[in-house]
Design an enzyme around this catalytic site. Structure first.
Site, PDB file in Angstrom:
ATOM      1  N   THR A   1       0.601  -1.236  -0.013  1.00 27.68           N
ATOM      2  CA  THR A   1       0.156  -0.010   0.160  1.00 27.68           C
ATOM      3  C   THR A   1       0.862   1.406   0.067  1.00 27.68           C
ATOM      4  O   THR A   1       1.843   1.356   0.571  1.00 27.68           O
ATOM      5  CB  THR A   1      -1.205   0.072   1.231  1.00 27.68           C
ATOM      6  OG1 THR A   1      -1.485   1.385   1.383  1.00 27.68           O
ATOM      7  CG2 THR A   1      -0.249  -0.346   2.673  1.00 27.68           C
TER       8      THR A   1
ATOM      9  N   GLU B   1       0.390   3.658   1.905  1.00 22.66           N
ATOM     10  CA  GLU B   1       0.319   3.968   3.273  1.00 22.66           C
ATOM     11  C   GLU B   1       1.777   3.849   3.880  1.00 22.66           C
ATOM     12  O   GLU B   1       2.276   4.342   4.793  1.00 22.66           O
ATOM     13  CB  GLU B   1      -0.625   3.284   4.202  1.00 22.66           C
ATOM     14  CG  GLU B   1      -1.948   3.821   3.890  1.00 22.66           C
ATOM     15  CD  GLU B   1      -2.284   5.170   4.636  1.00 22.66           C
ATOM     16  OE1 GLU B   1      -1.956   5.474   5.830  1.00 22.66           O
ATOM     17  OE2 GLU B   1      -2.543   6.194   3.731  1.00 22.66           O
TER      18      GLU B   1
ATOM     19  N   TYR C   1      -1.488   0.105  11.210  1.00 22.89           N
ATOM     20  CA  TYR C   1      -1.835  -0.304   9.884  1.00 22.89           C
ATOM     21  C   TYR C   1      -0.661  -0.594   8.842  1.00 22.89           C
ATOM     22  O   TYR C   1      -0.161  -1.456   8.323  1.00 22.89           O
ATOM     23  CB  TYR C   1      -3.028   0.264   9.063  1.00 22.89           C
ATOM     24  CG  TYR C   1      -3.248  -0.039   7.785  1.00 22.89           C
ATOM     25  CD1 TYR C   1      -3.694  -1.448   7.429  1.00 22.89           C
ATOM     26  CD2 TYR C   1      -2.766   0.659   6.652  1.00 22.89           C
ATOM     27  CE1 TYR C   1      -3.962  -1.769   6.067  1.00 22.89           C
ATOM     28  CE2 TYR C   1      -3.057   0.047   5.249  1.00 22.89           C
ATOM     29  CZ  TYR C   1      -3.507  -0.820   5.000  1.00 22.89           C
ATOM     30  OH  TYR C   1      -3.816  -1.539   3.721  1.00 22.89           O
TER      31      TYR C   1
ATOM     32  N   LYS D   1       1.913  -3.419   7.168  1.00 26.85           N
ATOM     33  CA  LYS D   1       2.058  -3.450   5.997  1.00 26.85           C
ATOM     34  C   LYS D   1       3.352  -3.595   5.505  1.00 26.85           C
ATOM     35  O   LYS D   1       3.688  -4.355   4.499  1.00 26.85           O
ATOM     36  CB  LYS D   1       1.181  -2.441   5.079  1.00 26.85           C
ATOM     37  CG  LYS D   1      -0.297  -2.900   5.025  1.00 26.85           C
ATOM     38  CD  LYS D   1      -0.554  -4.167   4.073  1.00 26.85           C
ATOM     39  CE  LYS D   1      -2.059  -4.188   4.002  1.00 26.85           C
ATOM     40  NZ  LYS D   1      -2.592  -5.389   3.255  1.00 26.85           N
TER      41      LYS D   1
HETATM   42  P1  NAP Z   1     -11.611  -4.634   2.365  1.00 26.02           P
HETATM   43  O1  NAP Z   1     -12.856  -4.206   1.542  1.00 26.02           O
HETATM   44  O2  NAP Z   1     -11.570  -4.019   3.778  1.00 26.02           O
HETATM   45  O3  NAP Z   1     -11.407  -6.231   2.353  1.00 26.02           O
HETATM   46  C1  NAP Z   1     -10.781  -6.942   3.289  1.00 26.02           C
HETATM   47  C2  NAP Z   1     -10.857  -8.201   3.088  1.00 26.02           C
HETATM   48  O4  NAP Z   1     -10.049  -8.905   4.408  1.00 26.02           O
HETATM   49  C3  NAP Z   1     -12.469  -8.724   3.523  1.00 26.02           C
HETATM   50  O5  NAP Z   1     -12.407  -9.893   2.757  1.00 26.02           O
HETATM   51  C4  NAP Z   1     -12.283  -9.081   5.096  1.00 26.02           C
HETATM   52  O6  NAP Z   1     -13.427 -10.205   5.415  1.00 26.02           O
HETATM   53  C5  NAP Z   1     -10.754  -9.727   5.185  1.00 26.02           C
HETATM   54  N1  NAP Z   1     -10.348  -9.978   6.528  1.00 26.02           N
HETATM   55  C6  NAP Z   1     -10.275  -9.152   7.445  1.00 26.02           C
HETATM   56  N2  NAP Z   1      -9.690  -9.624   8.455  1.00 26.02           N
HETATM   57  C7  NAP Z   1      -9.464 -11.192   8.199  1.00 26.02           C
HETATM   58  C8  NAP Z   1      -8.981 -12.229   9.019  1.00 26.02           C
HETATM   59  N3  NAP Z   1      -8.588 -12.187  10.347  1.00 26.02           N
HETATM   60  N4  NAP Z   1      -8.889 -13.485   8.391  1.00 26.02           N
HETATM   61  C9  NAP Z   1      -9.422 -13.591   6.991  1.00 26.02           C
HETATM   62  N5  NAP Z   1      -9.895 -12.405   6.329  1.00 26.02           N
HETATM   63  C10 NAP Z   1      -9.941 -11.305   6.866  1.00 26.02           C
HETATM   64  O7  NAP Z   1     -10.260  -4.058   1.621  1.00 26.02           O
HETATM   65  P2  NAP Z   1      -9.976  -3.939   0.121  1.00 26.02           P
HETATM   66  O8  NAP Z   1     -10.284  -2.425  -0.258  1.00 26.02           O
HETATM   67  O9  NAP Z   1     -10.471  -4.773  -0.582  1.00 26.02           O
HETATM   68  O10 NAP Z   1      -8.275  -4.134   0.134  1.00 26.02           O
HETATM   69  C11 NAP Z   1      -7.802  -5.195  -0.315  1.00 26.02           C
HETATM   70  C12 NAP Z   1      -6.388  -5.340   0.154  1.00 26.02           C
HETATM   71  O11 NAP Z   1      -5.641  -4.297  -0.243  1.00 26.02           O
HETATM   72  C13 NAP Z   1      -6.135  -5.245   1.855  1.00 26.02           C
HETATM   73  O12 NAP Z   1      -5.040  -5.654   2.378  1.00 26.02           O
HETATM   74  C14 NAP Z   1      -5.832  -3.645   1.816  1.00 26.02           C
HETATM   75  O13 NAP Z   1      -5.065  -3.511   3.143  1.00 26.02           O
HETATM   76  C15 NAP Z   1      -4.948  -3.505   0.620  1.00 26.02           C
HETATM   77  N6  NAP Z   1      -4.992  -2.177   0.152  1.00 26.02           N
HETATM   78  C16 NAP Z   1      -6.344  -1.629  -0.211  1.00 26.02           C
HETATM   79  C17 NAP Z   1      -6.149  -0.506  -0.780  1.00 26.02           C
HETATM   80  C18 NAP Z   1      -7.399   0.481  -1.153  1.00 26.02           C
HETATM   81  O14 NAP Z   1      -7.280   1.541  -1.540  1.00 26.02           O
HETATM   82  N7  NAP Z   1      -8.416  -0.225  -1.162  1.00 26.02           N
HETATM   83  C19 NAP Z   1      -4.871  -0.048  -1.176  1.00 26.02           C
HETATM   84  C20 NAP Z   1      -3.627  -0.251  -0.840  1.00 26.02           C
HETATM   85  C21 NAP Z   1      -3.821  -1.675  -0.231  1.00 26.02           C
HETATM   86  P3  NAP Z   1     -14.642  -9.747   5.889  1.00 26.02           P
HETATM   87  O15 NAP Z   1     -15.444  -9.332   4.751  1.00 26.02           O
HETATM   88  O16 NAP Z   1     -15.112 -10.746   6.930  1.00 26.02           O
HETATM   89  O17 NAP Z   1     -14.382  -8.438   6.858  1.00 26.02           O
HETATM   90  O1  F7E Z   2      -8.951   8.083   4.602  1.00 27.05           O
HETATM   91  C1  F7E Z   2      -9.240  11.399   5.732  1.00 27.05           C
HETATM   92  C2  F7E Z   2      -8.496  10.448   6.429  1.00 27.05           C
HETATM   93  O2  F7E Z   2     -10.075   5.900   5.670  1.00 27.05           O
HETATM   94  C3  F7E Z   2      -8.492   9.021   3.583  1.00 27.05           C
HETATM   95  C4  F7E Z   2      -7.031   1.965   2.727  1.00 27.05           C
HETATM   96  O3  F7E Z   2      -7.813   1.274   1.742  1.00 27.05           O
HETATM   97  O4  F7E Z   2      -6.113   3.617   1.366  1.00 27.05           O
HETATM   98  C5  F7E Z   2      -6.910   3.633   2.582  1.00 27.05           C
HETATM   99  O5  F7E Z   2      -6.615   4.257   3.534  1.00 27.05           O
HETATM  100  C6  F7E Z   2      -8.168  10.275   4.182  1.00 27.05           C
HETATM  101  C7  F7E Z   2      -7.437  10.250   5.584  1.00 27.05           C
HETATM  102  O6  F7E Z   2      -8.425   5.993   3.548  1.00 27.05           O
HETATM  103  C8  F7E Z   2     -12.693  11.031   7.357  1.00 27.05           C
HETATM  104  O7  F7E Z   2      -7.939  11.047   7.759  1.00 27.05           O
HETATM  105  C9  F7E Z   2     -11.076  12.813   6.772  1.00 27.05           C
HETATM  106  O8  F7E Z   2      -6.433  11.167   5.563  1.00 27.05           O
HETATM  107  O9  F7E Z   2     -10.756   6.812   3.171  1.00 27.05           O
HETATM  108  P1  F7E Z   2      -9.513   6.475   4.298  1.00 27.05           P
HETATM  109  P2  F7E Z   2      -6.671   5.773   4.012  1.00 27.05           P
HETATM  110  O10 F7E Z   2      -6.652   6.055   5.427  1.00 27.05           O
HETATM  111  O11 F7E Z   2      -6.034   6.673   2.974  1.00 27.05           O
HETATM  112  C10 F7E Z   2      -4.840   2.892   1.628  1.00 27.05           C
HETATM  113  C11 F7E Z   2      -3.890   3.047   0.365  1.00 27.05           C
HETATM  114  C12 F7E Z   2      -4.945   1.621   2.502  1.00 27.05           C
HETATM  115  O12 F7E Z   2      -4.063   0.891   2.110  1.00 27.05           O
HETATM  116  C13 F7E Z   2      -5.871   1.116   3.422  1.00 27.05           C
HETATM  117  O13 F7E Z   2      -6.233   0.076   3.147  1.00 27.05           O
HETATM  118  O14 F7E Z   2      -9.468  11.016   4.618  1.00 27.05           O
HETATM  119  N1  F7E Z   2     -10.692  11.337   6.524  1.00 27.05           N
HETATM  120  N2  F7E Z   2     -12.502  12.601   7.267  1.00 27.05           N
HETATM  121  C14 F7E Z   2     -11.650  10.562   6.746  1.00 27.05           C
HETATM  122  N3  F7E Z   2     -11.364   9.454   6.594  1.00 27.05           N
HETATM  123  C15 F7E Z   2     -12.380   8.830   6.921  1.00 27.05           C
HETATM  124  N4  F7E Z   2     -12.146   7.261   7.042  1.00 27.05           N
HETATM  125  N5  F7E Z   2     -13.625   9.160   7.618  1.00 27.05           N
HETATM  126  C16 F7E Z   2     -13.683  10.782   7.681  1.00 27.05           C
HETATM  127  O15 F7E Z   2     -14.835  10.837   8.239  1.00 27.05           O
END
Ligand code: NAP
Ligand code: F7E
Length: 348
Positions: A125, A127, A149, A153
């Site tokens: 990620t 992050e 987190y 990662k």
């Molecule tokens: P998501 O919608 O939150 O999906 C996470 C998945 O992990 C869900 O299927 C969840 O199951 C499963 N999970 C959580 N805890 C678990 C556990 N203890 N054992 C087995 N499975 C578990 O996340 P996403 O947006 O699809 O992201 C997919 C991956 O990419 C994650 O690793 C995330 O950190 C990474 N990532 C995401 C982004 C982004 O912007 N979306 C960017 C960079 C990296 P449940 O449905 O049961 O909760």
């Molecule tokens: O926050 C700000 C918050 O929770 C984005 C995950 O998929 O992307 C995701 O992480 C920004 C942050 O995503 C609210 O403080 C303001 O600065 O949508 P987010 P994230 O933290 O960037 C990365 C790449 C991953 O890997 C992660 O798995 O928005 N923010 N106000 C808020 N955020 C939330 N959630 N809620 C608010 O009300």
């Protein structure tokens, strides 16, 4: 026919990736956790629920991950499962380590023992970069994780590299910047905004409470990003790739644009509530995905304005259909107002 195992198939990326791999002729297996209420709405939404094989497994339970790999006999493992919400990692920092960090070791060890020829994708990620300089971040930019987190990662990133270099496993890190869609979880800021805008425009909600409006992110469209996961595992050699749009926009801009889609002025509805501020936030992310463009031949087509529009219009359509009494798989009706959830960072 190839077999693929997706950990976290019930999440946003898991569902889109399953759809992509099915379209490419794969036999798709996915792990899911036993929950008191099943969470298969995304697979149902994409109409692929009956086309994937589900395997019960939890990342904290090594034996379940081992048997998931044994019974699915995969050619490729896409490790997407994680506790993926940065905010929650401040509330459950030990869980971040157990699930998001050590979970990677459990999967990699299973591959090493069962069949080291299995190809492995790790969901790394943006992050990892944390609070560095706001210049486009690429594969050479130093990491500076700024949350439990991100630290978890970072461990997963290095484990992937170590198993590649130490055991010769075809293991890749996809360093994906934020990617969103109508299947995004409601706690993430983009979907929180699109869902609220839809409800406000229909008179079902009257305000939207947010935290840090100045934070900037490089937001792309999830269905396009899962394609890179597959592409990485089709190369001759394993590697690490940044996947991003190259643009950065603030949370404030996202809100402004989302309210514009329904002809409303965001300033009349958005309030800053300090309960949504994090102990430490990443201020600016902007990716440079030249390597992916060059080596994978990938580039994103959906940019910021279109992404916001897709998300708002989809949430609007869901609420309109809901008001007409239509029942369909969808998360929002049962999601509580975040302002009523009591956590360490969201204390009342
Ligand atoms: P998501 O919608 O939150 O999906 C996470 C998945 O992990 C869900 O299927 C969840 O199951 C499963 N999970 C959580 N805890 C678990 C556990 N203890 N054992 C087995 N499975 C578990 O996340 P996403 O947006 O699809 O992201 C997919 C991956 O990419 C994650 O690793 C995330 O950190 C990474 N990532 C995401 C982004 C982004 O912007 N979306 C960017 C960079 C990296 P449940 O449905 O049961 O909760
Ligand atoms: O926050 C700000 C918050 O929770 C984005 C995950 O998929 O992307 C995701 O992480 C920004 C942050 O995503 C609210 O403080 C303001 O600065 O949508 P987010 P994230 O933290 O960037 C990365 C790449 C991953 O890997 C992660 O798995 O928005 N923010 N106000 C808020 N955020 C939330 N959630 N809620 C608010 O009300």
């Amino acid at each position: 026919m190839k077999n693929a195992l997706i950990t976290g198939i019930t999440g946003q990326d898991g569902a889109y990736l399953a759809q992509l791999l099915l379209s490419k002729g794969y036999r798709v297996f996915g792990t899911y956790r036993r929950l008191s209420t099943p969470n298969f709405w995304r697979l149902q939404y994409l109409d692929i629920f009956d086309r994937v094989t589900l395997i019960p497994a939890d990342l904290v339970d090594s034996s379940s991950m081992m048997s998931a790999i044994n019974v699915s006999a995969p050619d490729e493992v896409y490790h997407l499962a994680a506790q993926s919400f940065v905010g929650a990692s401040f509330d459950q920092p030990v869980g971040a380590g157990e699930i998001t960090a050590l979970g990677v070791t459990r999967v990699l060890e299973s591959i090493r023992e069962i069949n080291p020829a299995i190809k492995f994708y790790q969901a790394s990620t943006s992050e990892l970069y944390g609070n560095g300089n706001c210049v486009p971040q690429n594969e050479q930019t130093p990491f500076h994780p700024s949350s439990p987190y991100a630290a978890a990662k970072l461990y997963g990133y290095w484990l992937t590299t170590i198993y590649r270099e130490g055991y010769g496993i075809f293991a890749c890190n996809g360093i994906l910047f934020n990617h969103e869609s109508p299947l995004r979880g409601l706690e993430f800021v983009t979907r929180k905004i699109s869902n609220a805008v839809a409800k406000i425009s229909l008179g079902l909600q009257d305000r939207l409470l947010l935290g840090n409006l100045e934070a900037k992110r490089d937001w792309g469209y999830a269905p396009e990003y899962v394609e890179c996961m597959w592409l990485m595992l089709q190369q001759d050699k394993p590697g690490d790739y940044v996947i991003s749009t190259g643009e950065t926009h603030s949370v404030k801009e996202f809100a402004l644009k989302a309210f514009e889609v329904v002809d409303l002025d965001w300033q009349k509805y958005v309030e800053v509530d300090e309960r949504f501020l994090r102990p430490l936030d990443v201020e600016c992310l902007q990716g440079d995905s030249s390597k992916a463009r060059r080596e994978l031949g990938w580039q994103p087509s959906v940019k910021f304005d279109e992404l916001v529009e897709i998300m708002v219009r989809e949430d609007l359509s869901r609420w309109e259909r809901c008001r007409r009494g239509e029942a369909f798989p969808w998360d929002a009706p049962s999601y509580p107002s975040e302002a009523r959830i009591l956590t360490r960072s969201l204390h009342v």
